[in-house]
Design a protein around this motif. Structure first.
Motif, PDB file in Angstrom:
ATOM      1  N   GLU A 157       2.290  -2.846  -7.112  1.00 51.44           N
ATOM      2  CA  GLU A 157       3.283  -4.064  -6.931  1.00 51.44           C
ATOM      3  C   GLU A 157       4.375  -3.898  -8.703  1.00 51.44           C
ATOM      4  OE1 GLU A 157       4.862  -4.396  -4.264  1.00 51.44           O
ATOM      5  OE2 GLU A 157       3.316  -3.980  -2.837  1.00 51.44           O
ATOM      6  N   SER A 158       5.403  -3.578  -8.155  1.00 48.04           N
ATOM      7  CA  SER A 158       5.967  -3.941 -10.115  1.00 48.04           C
ATOM      8  C   SER A 158       5.866  -4.764 -10.524  1.00 48.04           C
ATOM      9  CB  SER A 158       7.818  -3.452  -9.950  1.00 48.04           C
ATOM     10  OG  SER A 158       8.098  -4.149  -8.402  1.00 48.04           O
ATOM     11  N   TYR A 159       5.612  -5.860 -10.484  1.00 47.56           N
ATOM     12  CA  TYR A 159       5.494  -7.129 -10.843  1.00 47.56           C
ATOM     13  C   TYR A 159       4.075  -7.613 -11.334  1.00 47.56           C
ATOM     14  CZ  TYR A 159       4.273  -8.853  -6.206  1.00 47.56           C
ATOM     15  OH  TYR A 159       3.002  -9.263  -4.820  1.00 47.56           O
ATOM     16  N   HIS A 160       3.399  -6.717 -11.261  1.00 46.54           N
ATOM     17  CA  HIS A 160       1.280  -6.911 -11.178  1.00 46.54           C
ATOM     18  C   HIS A 160       1.507  -7.343 -13.146  1.00 46.54           C
ATOM     19  CE1 HIS A 160      -0.143  -6.066  -6.849  1.00 46.54           C
ATOM     20  NE2 HIS A 160       0.291  -7.268  -7.259  1.00 46.54           N
ATOM     21  N   GLU A 161       0.960  -7.877 -13.383  1.00 43.81           N
ATOM     22  CA  GLU A 161       0.555  -7.899 -14.801  1.00 43.81           C
ATOM     23  C   GLU A 161      -1.497  -7.757 -14.475  1.00 43.81           C
ATOM     24  OE1 GLU A 161       1.990 -11.376 -16.438  1.00 43.81           O
ATOM     25  OE2 GLU A 161       4.497 -10.752 -15.660  1.00 43.81           O
ATOM     26  N   TYR A 207       8.060  -7.847   4.338  1.00 46.35           N
ATOM     27  CA  TYR A 207       7.383  -6.604   3.896  1.00 46.35           C
ATOM     28  C   TYR A 207       6.949  -6.309   2.400  1.00 46.35           C
ATOM     29  CZ  TYR A 207       9.844  -4.914   8.225  1.00 46.35           C
ATOM     30  OH  TYR A 207      10.066  -5.158   9.473  1.00 46.35           O
ATOM     31  N   ASP A 208       6.648  -5.038   2.071  1.00 48.31           N
ATOM     32  CA  ASP A 208       6.130  -5.193   0.725  1.00 48.31           C
ATOM     33  C   ASP A 208       7.494  -4.312  -0.138  1.00 48.31           C
ATOM     34  OD1 ASP A 208       4.987  -2.297   2.017  1.00 48.31           O
ATOM     35  OD2 ASP A 208       3.215  -2.350   1.720  1.00 48.31           O
ATOM     36  N   GLN A 209       6.794  -3.817  -1.218  1.00 49.42           N
ATOM     37  CA  GLN A 209       8.353  -3.596  -1.651  1.00 49.42           C
ATOM     38  C   GLN A 209       8.381  -1.853  -1.205  1.00 49.42           C
ATOM     39  OE1 GLN A 209       6.750  -2.414  -5.665  1.00 49.42           O
ATOM     40  NE2 GLN A 209       5.076  -1.055  -5.408  1.00 49.42           N
ATOM     41  N   ASP A 210       7.017  -1.420  -0.853  1.00 48.51           N
ATOM     42  CA  ASP A 210       7.226   0.157  -0.322  1.00 48.51           C
ATOM     43  C   ASP A 210       7.947   0.459   0.854  1.00 48.51           C
ATOM     44  OD1 ASP A 210       5.846   1.452  -1.930  1.00 48.51           O
ATOM     45  OD2 ASP A 210       3.482   1.052  -1.304  1.00 48.51           O
ATOM     46  N   ARG A 272       2.477   5.564  -2.137  1.00 48.51           N
ATOM     47  CA  ARG A 272       2.286   3.473  -2.889  1.00 48.51           C
ATOM     48  C   ARG A 272       0.618   4.253  -3.685  1.00 48.51           C
ATOM     49  NH1 ARG A 272      -2.260   1.532   1.999  1.00 48.51           N
ATOM     50  NH2 ARG A 272      -3.224   2.975   1.982  1.00 48.51           N
ATOM     51  N   THR A 273       0.151   3.621  -4.434  1.00 47.67           N
ATOM     52  CA  THR A 273      -0.802   3.532  -5.342  1.00 47.67           C
ATOM     53  C   THR A 273      -1.789   2.575  -5.788  1.00 47.67           C
ATOM     54  OG1 THR A 273       0.732   4.579  -7.081  1.00 47.67           O
ATOM     55  CG2 THR A 273      -1.409   3.263  -8.019  1.00 47.67           C
ATOM     56  N   ILE A 274      -3.494   2.908  -4.993  1.00 52.51           N
ATOM     57  CA  ILE A 274      -3.963   2.505  -4.313  1.00 52.51           C
ATOM     58  C   ILE A 274      -5.112   2.295  -6.072  1.00 52.51           C
ATOM     59  CG2 ILE A 274      -6.095   2.079  -2.878  1.00 52.51           C
ATOM     60  CD1 ILE A 274      -3.228   1.877  -1.594  1.00 52.51           C
TER      61      ILE A 274
END
Length: 305
Positions: A157-161, A207-210, A272-274
């Motif tokens: 997800e875009s917010y992941h650090e 819902y997730d970002q996708d 999506r990126t896994i």
């Protein structure tokens, strides 16, 4: 005033974390091979040694009290350091042992983990691995931050650090019944999917970002007929109840092997990126380091398929 500090054995710390993570004595006793009374005595003994209680019993099970909330994160760090130290001893002696706990979405565990675990076990047969399935991304993120799991397999997800080891990228596709009129098309528009009886994957957090990207295409004017956090329900509803769905390509390919369904490209590409997420790559156990090294190798083999 002189305070005497008693250094208890690591086992009591491990027992405490297991009971807290499991939320009770019964499942913890089964996991660890102890009796309920033995675990209860260990926790009571530890609390007596440190001079204050760490847990409390509620209707939902055993949870941390205020003091426990302060202490347990430090205990987790202590056990991580102890694991690293023990593994270093083992490596010096030429042995390969260790433990690894992986959190994953159920579909990703089903589709990706068998080949990864098989290959890793052939190289490191002495390493014990536990895979914990969880639908909630938020829960997996929390477990990873708290050290309950060592590594997590999910979509980025875009917010992941978190530190990130990518494994695969894939598009979302339209999953449709074989008898559906949409099967005549090579490419299906997102708007057309919403015009049919649509079932979408949605967790309790939404819902997730996708999935949100597909919602944005219709500007919020159309909604899915069904929402679920069960991929099995999606498969059955599409196959036998004339529903349609939007799901990742790998899931669609596997579904088409077992159910009378087909999949098509969408006119709007959403990918999506896994991958595998860890809290900090530079501060991991030798076991996790070896696993991540193998994941990078397995990724090249997976891409080459």
């Amino acid at each position: 005033m002189i305070i005497e500090v008693n250094y208890m054995d690591i086992t009591k710390y491990e027992v405490l974390l297991k009971v807290v993570d499991r939320g009770g004595l019964s499942q913890s006793a089964e996991d660890l091979g102890y009796t309920r009374s033995a675990l209860s005595k260990m926790i009571a003994s530890m609390e007596k040694e440190i001079g204050f209680p760490l847990v409390k019993r509620t209707r939902k099970g055993i949870v941390l009290n205020e003091e426990g909330e302060r202490v347990v994160p430090l205990i987790r760090e202590l056990l991580k350091v102890n694991t690293i130290l023990e593994e270093e001893y083992l490596m010096i002696r030429g042995m390969s042992q260790g433990k690894l706990r992986i959190g994953s979405f159920p579909t990703m565990a089903y589709l990706l983990m068998p080949d990864i675990l098989k290959g890793f076990n052939e190289i490191h047969p002495g390493i014990q691995i536990e895979v914990v399935e969880e639908h909630s991304l938020h829960q997996l993120e929390t477990w990873l931050k708290q050290g309950i799991i060592d590594v997590a397999l999910f979509s980025r997800e875009s917010y992941h650090e978190f530190d990130w080891i990518p494994f695969m990228e894939e598009p979302y596709v339209a999953l449709i019944p074989k008898a559906c009129t949409l099967a005549e098309k090579e490419v299906i528009s997102v708007e057309e999917m919403f015009d049919h009886k649509l079932i979408l994957f949605k967790t309790q957090e939404g819902y997730d970002q996708d999935m949100m990207k597909f919602q944005e295409i219709t500007a919020g004017t159309k909604e899915a007929d069904y929402n679920t956090n069960s991929i099995y329900l999606v498969q059955k509803m599409v196959a036998y109840d004339n529903c349609v769905s939007i799901i990742p390509l790998s899931v669609a390919e596997d579904t088409a092997k077992w159910f009378p369904v087909e999949f098509r490209k969408l006119n709007t590409e959403v990918k999506r990126t896994i991958g595998f997420a860890v809290k900090h790559k530079e501060n991991v156990s030798l076991t996790l380091r070896e696993f991540l090294r193998y994941v990078k190798k397995a990724r090249q083999m997976y891409i080459g398929k």
